[in-house]
Write a protein that holds these residues in place. Sequence first.
Motif, mmCIF file in Angstrom:
data_model
loop_
_atom_site.group_PDB
_atom_site.id
_atom_site.type_symbol
_atom_site.label_atom_id
_atom_site.label_comp_id
_atom_site.label_asym_id
_atom_site.label_seq_id
_atom_site.Cartn_x
_atom_site.Cartn_y
_atom_site.Cartn_z
ATOM 1 N N SER A 90 -1.329 22.467 12.110
ATOM 2 C CA SER A 90 -0.398 23.645 11.651
ATOM 3 C C SER A 90 1.028 23.121 11.214
ATOM 4 C CB SER A 90 -0.151 24.472 13.094
ATOM 5 O OG SER A 90 -1.204 24.885 13.672
ATOM 6 N N THR A 91 1.448 23.939 10.362
ATOM 7 C CA THR A 91 2.978 23.520 9.899
ATOM 8 C C THR A 91 4.006 24.265 10.744
ATOM 9 O OG1 THR A 91 3.135 25.623 8.262
ATOM 10 C CG2 THR A 91 1.953 23.584 7.325
ATOM 11 N N VAL A 92 4.980 23.574 10.331
ATOM 12 C CA VAL A 92 6.270 23.844 10.957
ATOM 13 C C VAL A 92 6.673 25.242 10.677
ATOM 14 C CG1 VAL A 92 8.831 23.820 11.027
ATOM 15 C CG2 VAL A 92 7.358 21.769 11.055
ATOM 16 N N GLU A 93 6.597 25.807 9.349
ATOM 17 C CA GLU A 93 6.881 27.015 8.753
ATOM 18 C C GLU A 93 5.522 28.061 9.610
ATOM 19 O OE1 GLU A 93 7.279 29.617 4.692
ATOM 20 O OE2 GLU A 93 6.395 27.694 4.900
ATOM 21 N N GLU A 94 4.495 27.717 9.677
ATOM 22 C CA GLU A 94 3.390 28.728 10.312
ATOM 23 C C GLU A 94 3.890 28.776 11.593
ATOM 24 O OE1 GLU A 94 -0.595 27.340 7.833
ATOM 25 O OE2 GLU A 94 -0.096 26.144 9.618
ATOM 26 N N CYS A 95 4.231 27.811 12.434
ATOM 27 C CA CYS A 95 4.424 28.005 13.753
ATOM 28 C C CYS A 95 6.031 28.669 14.002
ATOM 29 C CB CYS A 95 4.793 26.426 14.530
ATOM 30 S SG CYS A 95 3.201 25.726 14.710
ATOM 31 N N MET A 96 7.130 28.647 13.196
ATOM 32 C CA MET A 96 8.106 29.453 13.355
ATOM 33 C C MET A 96 7.812 30.884 13.132
ATOM 34 S SD MET A 96 10.929 27.270 11.465
ATOM 35 C CE MET A 96 12.398 27.911 12.046
ATOM 36 N N ARG A 97 6.748 31.361 12.235
ATOM 37 C CA ARG A 97 6.372 32.604 11.793
ATOM 38 C C ARG A 97 5.502 33.033 13.222
ATOM 39 N NH1 ARG A 97 4.838 32.157 7.204
ATOM 40 N NH2 ARG A 97 6.746 33.038 6.228
ATOM 41 N N LEU A 98 4.600 32.249 13.880
ATOM 42 C CA LEU A 98 4.024 32.694 14.942
ATOM 43 C C LEU A 98 4.963 33.067 16.107
ATOM 44 C CD1 LEU A 98 0.930 30.103 15.297
ATOM 45 C CD2 LEU A 98 0.991 32.733 15.301
ATOM 46 N N MET A 99 6.016 32.098 16.215
ATOM 47 C CA MET A 99 6.979 32.346 17.302
ATOM 48 C C MET A 99 7.627 33.537 17.165
ATOM 49 S SD MET A 99 8.424 28.584 17.993
ATOM 50 C CE MET A 99 7.723 27.467 19.056
ATOM 51 N N THR A 100 8.066 33.952 16.130
ATOM 52 C CA THR A 100 8.849 34.945 15.617
ATOM 53 C C THR A 100 7.874 36.382 15.955
ATOM 54 O OG1 THR A 100 10.089 33.942 14.136
ATOM 55 C CG2 THR A 100 10.242 36.296 13.718
ATOM 56 N N ASP A 101 6.712 36.207 15.254
ATOM 57 C CA ASP A 101 5.779 37.608 15.296
ATOM 58 C C ASP A 101 5.423 37.720 16.628
ATOM 59 O OD1 ASP A 101 6.201 37.750 12.740
ATOM 60 O OD2 ASP A 101 4.033 36.794 12.285
ATOM 61 N N ASN A 102 5.305 36.837 17.717
ATOM 62 C CA ASN A 102 4.748 36.931 19.002
ATOM 63 C C ASN A 102 5.876 36.702 20.235
ATOM 64 O OD1 ASN A 102 1.689 36.941 18.762
ATOM 65 N ND2 ASN A 102 2.463 35.329 17.488
ATOM 66 N N ARG A 103 7.256 36.517 19.768
ATOM 67 C CA ARG A 103 8.326 36.494 20.472
ATOM 68 C C ARG A 103 8.063 35.518 21.585
ATOM 69 N NH1 ARG A 103 11.061 42.144 20.196
ATOM 70 N NH2 ARG A 103 12.635 40.679 20.586
ATOM 71 N N VAL A 104 7.884 34.321 21.535
ATOM 72 C CA VAL A 104 7.262 33.360 22.199
ATOM 73 C C VAL A 104 8.405 32.159 21.578
ATOM 74 C CG1 VAL A 104 5.245 33.910 22.740
ATOM 75 C CG2 VAL A 104 5.554 32.349 21.013
ATOM 76 N N ARG A 105 8.587 31.133 22.703
ATOM 77 C CA ARG A 105 9.627 30.100 22.394
ATOM 78 C C ARG A 105 8.878 28.817 22.751
ATOM 79 N NH1 ARG A 105 14.406 32.392 26.141
ATOM 80 N NH2 ARG A 105 14.955 34.328 25.016
ATOM 81 N N HIS A 106 7.582 28.705 23.007
ATOM 82 C CA HIS A 106 6.724 27.625 23.137
ATOM 83 C C HIS A 106 5.273 27.715 22.754
ATOM 84 C CE1 HIS A 106 10.011 27.646 26.262
ATOM 85 N NE2 HIS A 106 10.105 26.420 25.768
#
Length: 148
Positions: A90-106
């Motif tokens: 997974s890319t950094v960008e994909e993970c940042m998007r997942l964190m934002t969309d799912n409101r998670v920090r880990h």
Amino acid sequence: MNPNDTIGEILGHKGSQVWSISPNATVFDAIQMMSDKNIGALLVIEGDRLVGIITERDYTRKVALKGKVSKQTAVNEILTGVVVKVTPESTVEECMRLMTDNRVRHLPVVEGERIVGIVSIGDLVNWIISAQTSTIHQLQTYISGYPG
């Protein structure tokens, strides 16, 4: 370093240490471990299976605000059971998007069912800052070395 770098690259730099706790442990034990390790989340593991995640946010919203007692509440009573996971590819960008969309920090990092690490929003932000710093330095070097 850039937003298209993989989580595997981040784990290669930061390491793949994962702290976990049993679902039967007390919330107090979980909070104590988070404090001792200076982390904001623990993976909840039963046997070798990921069953959830417990975060400081879970504690404040599901224990402190509900008037529960952390020494009498089991982790499995408050954990977040639906865990958003990523892979080392997974890319950094994909993970940042997942964190934002799912409101998670880990985000636990898995290969199949095997946990290979965890990344936090702080890890991703630090990676992006390092990438930007490197780019700025390269541009400054290019501009100052360019014959006028």
